[in-house]
Design a protein around this motif. Structure first.
Motif, PDB file in Angstrom:
ATOM      1  N   VAL A 158       0.839  -1.194   0.000  1.00 54.13           N
ATOM      2  CA  VAL A 158       0.000   0.000   0.000  1.00 54.13           C
ATOM      3  C   VAL A 158       0.876   1.246   0.000  1.00 54.13           C
ATOM      4  O   VAL A 158       2.059   1.200   0.362  1.00 54.13           O
ATOM      5  CB  VAL A 158      -0.921   0.041   1.239  1.00 54.13           C
ATOM      6  N   VAL A 159       0.251   2.360  -0.379  1.00 57.44           N
ATOM      7  CA  VAL A 159       0.873   3.668  -0.163  1.00 57.44           C
ATOM      8  C   VAL A 159       0.379   4.185   1.187  1.00 57.44           C
ATOM      9  O   VAL A 159       1.114   4.180   2.164  1.00 57.44           O
ATOM     10  CB  VAL A 159       0.577   4.635  -1.327  1.00 57.44           C
ATOM     11  N   THR A 160      -0.888   4.570   1.252  1.00 56.37           N
ATOM     12  CA  THR A 160      -1.465   4.963   2.558  1.00 56.37           C
ATOM     13  C   THR A 160      -2.849   4.366   2.761  1.00 56.37           C
ATOM     14  O   THR A 160      -3.538   4.731   3.718  1.00 56.37           O
ATOM     15  CB  THR A 160      -1.569   6.499   2.675  1.00 56.37           C
ATOM     16  N   SER A 161      -3.285   3.444   1.918  1.00 51.51           N
ATOM     17  CA  SER A 161      -4.637   2.884   1.981  1.00 51.51           C
ATOM     18  C   SER A 161      -4.928   2.217   3.320  1.00 51.51           C
ATOM     19  O   SER A 161      -4.049   1.584   3.925  1.00 51.51           O
ATOM     20  CB  SER A 161      -4.823   1.865   0.865  1.00 51.51           C
ATOM     21  N   GLN A 162      -6.181   2.311   3.784  1.00 50.83           N
ATOM     22  CA  GLN A 162      -6.580   1.630   5.011  1.00 50.83           C
ATOM     23  C   GLN A 162      -6.470   0.120   4.872  1.00 50.83           C
ATOM     24  O   GLN A 162      -6.432  -0.593   5.879  1.00 50.83           O
ATOM     25  CB  GLN A 162      -8.014   2.010   5.403  1.00 50.83           C
TER      26      GLN A 162
END
Length: 618
Positions: A158-162
């Motif tokens: 992920v990059v910043t995904s939940q």
């Protein structure tokens, strides 16, 4: 319109997705947990996984053929604030995909497109056509439950995904290329250096802070503040109920009034109404009302889904078009058809009734009895048991063309034949007959010879609430009426002359026997199967699936509000039309004068046929 969120965050320090400065969540995460808090966080992790939850919970599980080994790469929408404030750029996504391919040479890469991109509302970060040309990349651009992908993946990129946080809950290796709220705590493999203020913590600390301490939750049914467990239970129920049936269910033979209800009770599936069953594709599922035979040429391998009123239905009559709170939805038969097994019968015969389920059933039963609730919850007058009577028997009338009589009786098949059989077998008892409320309201035709009921029994009781009446009688004798089940809930002796769903389990005295039913049940096992495991409940407040306990709350609020007694104009007109149709066959005239102990609220009935059918019927 999208439903409102069930949780929000209020942060007086910053905001959780901004890694450039502290947030309230960031201060909560390193807090030590006591034993109770640690156990609660562990329970939340289990509940999240058991219910297969995600941030967005409208997506179904799909029949996907996934690679045997793969890592999951998660795209996000362009312009998402969490990307910039998570110290990433659009170029970070390409680097993430390149690293996933390079770091996992033995695995395929599954690239998950964001649901807003799938819906055409926003753009993602990849040229999906170009990416799909790579033989090692599998593009998932369908609406699919992320949990289905996460639990099968070897790692989550992920990059910043939940979904990275959700990957941690599933105990997956999580690789981050931005700095989301869950990175930098020693739980993830991070491309970026963590802020100095973030130190290693346990997964339970992260979960407790992120799910318990930081957000505020709203109960979707009561509209009051609640705890995270309430929201998880609600979302889990929605997921389970939505996944029961195929994505498309065909429906045939429903009135215009029932069509919105069918859609509501089959929410999660697209319902397509058809006039001719031959247009249903082979292998599809067809919904019909009750035990009606399907007319027309049905294609091969079409499964039938039968819908019928539930046992805690409403405050008001179904024939009066009062919207139901519960339906029985059966893939195997229908509960009142004794000629073949039903899903309810299978549940009662084979279910594992755990102590927790039995305790829940006992509490539900106790509340129903205490509140004097029944199926329809109608009746305005009181009845007082005459003094000095040793034994009072209630015989509830049914609508004689009702399917439960046609499919659930063998010999006695009419109200008056039942009443005469009860009278002959119990000459010393005080016998009460209560006509069916649909018949009294003029919405359904009365049975053969029903106007002569007073000559057979001691009293005919009309406008009295069944729940209150049951408390004062000693026994209930029925053909297949649900009143027998309601009497069992109250600890009354029940004698059956037909084969209702609650007979044959060792709780009733039965004149007929059904060989398939071999298990002996306790009362609360019967309640658990009948009121918890079998029906579908839909909330009047939210229009979404609910629990029997909450349905009970809504029934009580509905009854106490008096709303059911204020019929809208269109329902009054409908009742008048139906009454005109049945009037020549079914006129109830209240007796003049004050009722006595021997007469009660009595009626006489005008008919041209005064015969009494007492012959056995096969």
């Amino acid at each position: 319109m999208d439903p409102p969120p069930l949780s929000i965050v209020v942060d007086d320090c910053g905001v959780y997705y901004d890694a450039t400065r502290p947030s309230r969540l960031e201060r909560l995460i390193p807090q030590p947990l006591d034993a109770g808090q640690h156990a609660r966080a562990s329970a939340l992790i289990r509940a999240w996984k058991e219910n297969q939850l995600s941030k967005y919970n409208h997506q179904r599980d799909r029949s996907l053929v996934l690679p045997e080994r793969f890592v999951l790469v998660v795209d996000q929408t362009r312009g998402d604030a969490s990307i910039e404030y998570g110290q990433a750029t659009p170029a970070t996504f390409r680097r993430m995909l390149d690293c996933a391919l390079a770091e996992n040479p033995q695995c395929q890469v599954v690239l998950k497109v964001h649901p807003d991109v799938v819906g055409g509302r926003k753009r993602g970060h990849f040229d999906y056509n170009a990416v799909a040309k790579n033989p090692r990349v599998r593009l998932i651009a369908d609406e699919v439950n992320p949990a289905q992908l996460i639990k099968a993946a070897e790692a989550v990129y992920v990059v910043t995904s939940q979904l990275g946080f959700e990957g941690l809950i599933w105990r997956k290796r999580v690789r981050t290329f931005g700095m989301p709220f869950y990175a930098g705590w020693g739980l993830t493999e991070d491309e970026l250096p963590a802020p100095e203020r973030r130190k290693p913590v346990s997964l339970e600390q992260l979960v407790h802070a992120a799910l318990v301490e930081y957000p505020r939750y709203l109960d979707p049914e009561t509209k009051k503040r609640c705890e995270v467990e309430t929201v998880i239970a609600h979302l889990g129920l929605q997921r389970r109920m939505r996944e029961r049936f195929p994505e498309v269910v065909y429906a045939h033979g429903f009135s215009g009034w029932k069509k919105p209800l069918v859609r509501r009770f089959l929410w999660g599936s697209e319902v397509r109404f058809v006039r001719d069953v031959s247009s249903v594709p082979p292998g599809a599922m067809l919904a019909v009302w009750g035990n009606k035979p399907v007319t027309g040429t049905l294609p091969e391998d079409v499964s039938i889904l039968r819908l019928e009123d539930g046992f805690l239905r409403s405050v008001g009559l179904g024939a009066d078009l009062v919207r139901p709170l519960s339906w029985a939805i059966d893939r195997e038969g229908i509960y009142y058809d004794a000629n073949r097994p039903s899903e309810l019968e299978r549940i009662l015969q084979t279910a594992d009734f755990t102590p927790e389920l039995i305790g829940r059933a006992a509490r539900l039963r106790s509340r129903i009895v205490e509140a004097a609730l029944t199926k329809y919850n109608v009746g305005a007058k009181e009845w007082k048991r005459p003094a000095g009577l040793a034994r009072v028997i209630l015989v509830p009338g049914q609508v004689e063309d009702d399917a439960s009589i046609r499919y659930g009786t063998r010999r006695i098949r009419s109200n008056m034949a039942l009443l005469q059989a009860v009278r002959q077998a119990n000459p010393d008892a005080y016998v009460i007959y209560k006509p069916h409320p649909d018949v009294v309201a003029g919405l359904r035709a009365g049975g053969t010879g029903e106007e002569n009921a007073r000559s057979i029994c001691d009293e005919v009781v009309i406008d009295v609430a069944m729940g209150a009446l049951l408390q004062q009688v000693d026994e209930v004798h029925v053909l297949t009426s649900l009143t027998g089940f309601e009497a069992l809930l109250r600890g009354k002796k029940v004698v059956t002359y037909g084969l209702p769903f609650y007979a044959g389990w060792g709780l009733t005295s039965d004149h007929e026997r059904l060989e398939r039913r071999t298990r002996r049940l306790t009362l609360d096992e019967l309640v658990a199967g009948t009121l918890i495991l079998y029906p579908t409940y839909v909330s009047r407040v939210t229009g979404r699936f609910t629990t029997p306990e909450r349905a009970l709350d809504e029934l009580l609020e509905w009854r106490d509000s008096g709303e059911a007694h204020r019929l809208p104009l269109w329902r009054r007109l409908y009742r008048k039309l139906i009454s005109i149709k049945t009037r020549s066959r079914n006129v109830w005239i209240g007796e003049a004068g004050r009722p006595t102990a021997g007469s009660g609220y009595c009626s006489s009935k005008v008919r041209s046929d005064h015969s009494l059918d007492t012959s056995p019927s096969n």
